[in-house]
Design a protein around this motif. Structure first.
Motif, PDB file in Angstrom:
ATOM      1  N   THR A   9      67.384  20.117  28.553  1.00 56.24           N
ATOM      2  CA  THR A   9      66.692  19.223  29.486  1.00 56.24           C
ATOM      3  C   THR A   9      65.240  19.027  29.064  1.00 56.24           C
ATOM      4  OG1 THR A   9      68.122  20.000  31.275  1.00 56.24           O
ATOM      5  CG2 THR A   9      66.116  18.830  31.903  1.00 56.24           C
ATOM      6  N   GLU A  10      64.578  20.118  28.743  1.00 54.75           N
ATOM      7  CA  GLU A  10      63.175  20.057  28.328  1.00 54.75           C
ATOM      8  C   GLU A  10      63.016  19.280  27.030  1.00 54.75           C
ATOM      9  OE1 GLU A  10      60.772  23.417  26.294  1.00 54.75           O
ATOM     10  OE2 GLU A  10      60.423  23.697  28.446  1.00 54.75           O
ATOM     11  N   ALA A  11      63.965  19.466  26.094  1.00 44.88           N
ATOM     12  CA  ALA A  11      63.895  18.783  24.800  1.00 44.88           C
ATOM     13  C   ALA A  11      64.002  17.267  24.958  1.00 44.88           C
ATOM     14  CB  ALA A  11      64.996  19.297  23.878  1.00 44.88           C
ATOM     15  N   PHE A  14      68.182   6.252  22.972  1.00 45.03           N
ATOM     16  CA  PHE A  14      68.141   7.717  22.814  1.00 45.03           C
ATOM     17  C   PHE A  14      69.586   8.179  22.644  1.00 45.03           C
ATOM     18  CE2 PHE A  14      65.251  11.404  24.036  1.00 45.03           C
ATOM     19  CZ  PHE A  14      66.078  12.363  23.462  1.00 45.03           C
ATOM     20  N   PHE A  15      69.884   8.775  21.490  1.00 48.09           N
ATOM     21  CA  PHE A  15      71.235   9.270  21.208  1.00 48.09           C
ATOM     22  C   PHE A  15      71.301  10.772  21.478  1.00 48.09           C
ATOM     23  CE2 PHE A  15      70.892   5.394  18.746  1.00 48.09           C
ATOM     24  CZ  PHE A  15      72.123   4.787  18.968  1.00 48.09           C
ATOM     25  N   ALA A  16      72.318  11.195  22.218  1.00 48.63           N
ATOM     26  CA  ALA A  16      72.431  12.593  22.647  1.00 48.63           C
ATOM     27  C   ALA A  16      72.908  13.533  21.546  1.00 48.63           C
ATOM     28  CB  ALA A  16      73.361  12.695  23.851  1.00 48.63           C
ATOM     29  N   GLY A  18      61.265  14.171  24.243  1.00 53.54           N
ATOM     30  CA  GLY A  18      61.556  12.957  23.485  1.00 53.54           C
ATOM     31  C   GLY A  18      61.261  11.704  24.288  1.00 53.54           C
ATOM     32  N   MET A  19      61.619  11.721  25.566  1.00 57.83           N
ATOM     33  CA  MET A  19      61.362  10.569  26.432  1.00 57.83           C
ATOM     34  C   MET A  19      59.865  10.361  26.625  1.00 57.83           C
ATOM     35  SD  MET A  19      64.176   9.043  27.385  1.00 57.83           S
ATOM     36  CE  MET A  19      63.840   8.242  28.970  1.00 57.83           C
ATOM     37  N   ALA A  20      59.115  11.434  26.776  1.00 54.68           N
ATOM     38  CA  ALA A  20      57.660  11.329  26.933  1.00 54.68           C
ATOM     39  C   ALA A  20      57.041  10.676  25.700  1.00 54.68           C
ATOM     40  CB  ALA A  20      57.053  12.715  27.158  1.00 54.68           C
ATOM     41  N   HIS A  21      57.586  11.019  24.531  1.00 56.06           N
ATOM     42  CA  HIS A  21      57.110  10.404  23.278  1.00 56.06           C
ATOM     43  C   HIS A  21      57.358   8.896  23.307  1.00 56.06           C
ATOM     44  CE1 HIS A  21      56.634   9.461  19.046  1.00 56.06           C
ATOM     45  NE2 HIS A  21      57.895   9.049  19.004  1.00 56.06           N
ATOM     46  N   LEU A  22      58.543   8.489  23.751  1.00 57.30           N
ATOM     47  CA  LEU A  22      58.863   7.057  23.822  1.00 57.30           C
ATOM     48  C   LEU A  22      57.942   6.335  24.805  1.00 57.30           C
ATOM     49  CD1 LEU A  22      62.790   7.142  23.785  1.00 57.30           C
ATOM     50  CD2 LEU A  22      61.267   6.474  21.910  1.00 57.30           C
ATOM     51  N   ASP A  51      70.567  14.898  32.196  1.00 60.38           N
ATOM     52  CA  ASP A  51      69.630  15.240  33.267  1.00 60.38           C
ATOM     53  C   ASP A  51      68.184  15.055  32.802  1.00 60.38           C
ATOM     54  OD1 ASP A  51      71.644  15.857  35.033  1.00 60.38           O
ATOM     55  OD2 ASP A  51      71.536  18.026  34.721  1.00 60.38           O
ATOM     56  N   GLY A  52      67.930  15.416  31.538  1.00 60.69           N
ATOM     57  CA  GLY A  52      66.586  15.248  30.987  1.00 60.69           C
ATOM     58  C   GLY A  52      66.177  13.793  30.940  1.00 60.69           C
ATOM     59  N   TYR A  53      67.117  12.945  30.575  1.00 57.26           N
ATOM     60  CA  TYR A  53      66.880  11.496  30.521  1.00 57.26           C
ATOM     61  C   TYR A  53      66.608  10.942  31.921  1.00 57.26           C
ATOM     62  CZ  TYR A  53      68.283   6.521  30.264  1.00 57.26           C
ATOM     63  OH  TYR A  53      68.351   5.154  30.382  1.00 57.26           O
ATOM     64  N   LEU A  54      67.476  11.306  32.853  1.00 55.79           N
ATOM     65  CA  LEU A  54      67.339  10.807  34.230  1.00 55.79           C
ATOM     66  C   LEU A  54      66.047  11.308  34.873  1.00 55.79           C
ATOM     67  CD1 LEU A  54      71.027  11.305  35.463  1.00 55.79           C
ATOM     68  CD2 LEU A  54      69.946   9.179  34.693  1.00 55.79           C
ATOM     69  N   GLY A  55      65.733  12.567  34.630  1.00 60.63           N
ATOM     70  CA  GLY A  55      64.516  13.139  35.200  1.00 60.63           C
ATOM     71  C   GLY A  55      63.262  12.470  34.662  1.00 60.63           C
ATOM     72  N   ALA A  56      63.295  12.122  33.367  1.00 59.09           N
ATOM     73  CA  ALA A  56      62.143  11.476  32.744  1.00 59.09           C
ATOM     74  C   ALA A  56      61.925  10.080  33.330  1.00 59.09           C
ATOM     75  CB  ALA A  56      62.340  11.389  31.237  1.00 59.09           C
ATOM     76  N   LEU A  57      63.004   9.350  33.549  1.00 62.84           N
ATOM     77  CA  LEU A  57      62.899   8.023  34.168  1.00 62.84           C
ATOM     78  C   LEU A  57      62.309   8.140  35.571  1.00 62.84           C
ATOM     79  CD1 LEU A  57      66.310   6.325  33.227  1.00 62.84           C
ATOM     80  CD2 LEU A  57      64.087   5.978  32.135  1.00 62.84           C
ATOM     81  N   SER A  58      62.822   9.097  36.338  1.00 64.18           N
ATOM     82  CA  SER A  58      62.364   9.293  37.719  1.00 64.18           C
ATOM     83  C   SER A  58      60.878   9.636  37.753  1.00 64.18           C
ATOM     84  CB  SER A  58      63.178  10.408  38.373  1.00 64.18           C
ATOM     85  OG  SER A  58      62.721  10.676  39.679  1.00 64.18           O
ATOM     86  N   LYS A  59      60.455  10.489  36.822  1.00 65.13           N
ATOM     87  CA  LYS A  59      59.051  10.912  36.771  1.00 65.13           C
ATOM     88  C   LYS A  59      58.134   9.721  36.496  1.00 65.13           C
ATOM     89  CE  LYS A  59      56.080  14.359  34.569  1.00 65.13           C
ATOM     90  NZ  LYS A  59      56.007  15.452  33.563  1.00 65.13           N
ATOM     91  N   GLN A  60      58.642   8.749  35.722  1.00 68.07           N
ATOM     92  CA  GLN A  60      57.855   7.559  35.396  1.00 68.07           C
ATOM     93  C   GLN A  60      57.978   6.466  36.457  1.00 68.07           C
ATOM     94  OE1 GLN A  60      55.791   6.677  32.642  1.00 68.07           O
ATOM     95  NE2 GLN A  60      55.785   8.903  32.329  1.00 68.07           N
ATOM     96  N   GLY A  61      58.830   6.728  37.463  1.00 74.46           N
ATOM     97  CA  GLY A  61      59.033   5.734  38.513  1.00 74.46           C
ATOM     98  C   GLY A  61      59.859   4.549  38.064  1.00 74.46           C
ATOM     99  N   ILE A  62      60.687   4.768  37.015  1.00 71.48           N
ATOM    100  CA  ILE A  62      61.538   3.703  36.485  1.00 71.48           C
ATOM    101  C   ILE A  62      62.896   3.763  37.179  1.00 71.48           C
ATOM    102  CG2 ILE A  62      62.688   2.804  34.420  1.00 71.48           C
ATOM    103  CD1 ILE A  62      60.384   3.980  32.774  1.00 71.48           C
ATOM    104  N   ARG A  63      63.309   2.644  37.715  1.00 73.07           N
ATOM    105  CA  ARG A  63      64.576   2.584  38.441  1.00 73.07           C
ATOM    106  C   ARG A  63      65.747   2.743  37.470  1.00 73.07           C
ATOM    107  NH1 ARG A  63      66.366  -2.356  42.504  1.00 73.07           N
ATOM    108  NH2 ARG A  63      68.342  -1.414  43.238  1.00 73.07           N
TER     109      ARG A  63
END
Length: 338
Positions: free
Chosen positions: A166-168, A249-251, A172-176, A201-213
Motif C-alpha cells: 500500500t505504501e509503495a 499504473f501497472f500493478a 508511486g502515485m505521489a510521484h505522478l 488500496d494504495g491507488y484508491l487511497g492516493a486518489l482520495s487523499k488528492q480529492g480525486i473522484r
C-alpha cells in the motif's frame, strides 16, 4: 582407493575434526566459525572428493538439510531472482532447495506441499495461491517451519516477509501527482491475493487523499489466466475508451510489459501521450525508451530475511514456533516514462 574421512579433511585444512563436521553440516554460522575457515574447509573437501552421506546424516539428525520453495511462477523474473537468492542463502546454512510453481492454483499447491512433505524437507518457503489457507494451517498445526513470502494469509497466524504494498503504490502515485498527472488508470490482475488488494488500496487511497473522484471505468482487472493477445487488447481498449487518461499504473511488471505492447500498437508516445509506472522493476524497463519508472522490491532482502526466519524455526526447540511478520520498504526508480 582409500575413502576420504572428516579426519583427513581436518588434517588437510589444518583445523579440528569438529570444525569440519560443523562446516559440512551447515553449522558454521551457529558455531561462530569464520567465513575464511568455512570456505577453506569446503574447498578442501571438494578438492578431496568428499561428499557427506546425506541419508546417513538424515537418519542420525532427523533432518534432510533440504528446504521446499513454492512460488507462483518460477519463470517470472521476480520469483526467479527470489529463488536464486534463497538458494544461495540456504547454501550458507548447509541446505539445498527444491523449488516448484503453483501457477496460483490451490490444488497444485496442495499437491506440491504433499510432495515436499514426502521428501521430508525441513522447512517451507511459500508464496501461497488463493484458497491455500487450510494447507498452510495444517503445516502450522503440525509445527512445521513455514515462512510465507511476497504475500500472507490474513486468517492464518504464520511468519511472512513482504513489502509494504500500500505504501509503495502511494509513493508511486505521489510521484505522478507531483509530475502533474491526474487522470491515472490502474491495471491489475483479477486474483484474490492480499498483495494485489493492498496495491489497489494504495491507488484508491492516493486518489482520495488528492480529492480525486473515483472512476471505476479506468480500473482494469485482467484475468490471471489471460492469453497474451487478449490482455494486450484489453489494455488498448482501456486507453481508446478513456482518451482523458494521462498515466497508467501497472500493478505487476508482466502487466506493464503487455501494456507497453498495447501503447506501441496504438502508436502512442511515452510519456508525451501516456505516462507509465510499474510495480516491480524489470531489466526491460532500463533499456526500453525512454526508460520505465518502477517500484523496485528489495528481492534479495526479502529472500535473506525469509531464509533467516526459517532457519530460526528449523533450529528452534520450542514446542510451538513463534510468528514473525516483516514488512520491507520498496524503492521508487524514476525513469523517463513519467
Amino acid at each position: 582407493m582409500k575413502k576420504v574421512s572428516i579426519k583427513d579433511i581436518a588434517q588437510m585444512a589444518g583445523v579440528a575434526s569438529s570444525t569440519v563436521s560443523f562446516v559440512l553440516n551447515g553449522k558454521a554460522r551457529k558455531m561462530r566459525i569464520s567465513e575464511t575457515v568455512e570456505k577453506r574447509v569446503i574447498e578442501v573437501a571438494r578438492n578431496a572428493g568428499y561428499y557427506p552421506n546425506q541419508l546417513a546424516i538424515s537418519l542420525r539428525t532427523g533432518k534432510s538439510k533440504t528446504l521446499g520453495l513454492i512460488v507462483e511462477n518460477i519463470g517470472n523474473p521476480f520469483f526467479a531472482t527470489l529463488a536464486k537468492t534463497i538458494e544461495e542463502e540456504a547454501e550458507q546454512y548447509g541446505y539445498r532447495v527444491v523449488y516448484c510453481s503453483t501457477e496460483n492454483n490451490a490444488s497444485k499447491g496442495k499437491e506440491l506441499i504433499n510432495m515436499l512433505s514426502q521428501r521430508q524437507v525441513d522447512g517451507y518457503l511459500i508464496t501461497p495461491a488463493p484458497h491455500m489457507e487450510d494447507d498452510i494451517q495444517q503445516l502450522v498445526q503440525l509445527n512445521r517451519p513455514v515462512v510465507l513470502i511476497d504475500r500472507y494469509l490474513p486468517s492464518v497466524d504464520v511468519s511472512h516477509v513482504l513489502v509494504n504494498n500500500t505504501e509503495a503504490v502511494s509513493q508511486g502515485m505521489a510521484h505522478l501527482f507531483d509530475r502533474g498527472y491526474k487522470e491515472i488508470g490502474f491495471v491489475t490482475v483479477d486474483l484474490d491475493v492480499i498483495q494485489m488488494e493492498e496495491r489497489l488500496d494504495g491507488y484508491l487511497g492516493a486518489l482520495s487523499k488528492q480529492g480525486i473522484r473515483l472512476n471505476k471505468d479506468i480500473i482494469l482487472k485482467i484475468p490471471y489466466t489471460h492469453q497474451r493477445d487478449e490482455a494486450v487488447e484489453l489494455i488498448a481498449a482501456l486507453l481508446k475508451d478513456n482518451p482523458q487518461l494521462d498515466a497508467l499504473f501497472f500493478a505487476t511488471n508482466y502487466l506493464a510489459i503487455l501494456g507497453l505492447e498495447s501503447i506501441n500498437r496504438l502508436k502512442m508516445a511515452i510519456p508525451q501521450d501516456i505516462a507509465v509506472i510499474s510495480f516491480d522493476d524489470h531489466d526491460i524497463f532500463r533499456i526500453y525508451p525512454p526508460g520505465i519508472t518502477s517500484i523496485q522490491q528489495p528481492v534479495e532482502a526479502i529472500a535473506k530475511k525469509a531464509v533467516a526466519l526459517l532457519m530460526e524455526q528449523c533450529e528452534s526447540t520450542e514446542s510451538k514456533l513463534s510468528t514473525t511478520e516483516v514488512e520491507l520498504t520498496a524503492k521508487l526508480i524514476v525513469r523517463g516514462s513519467t
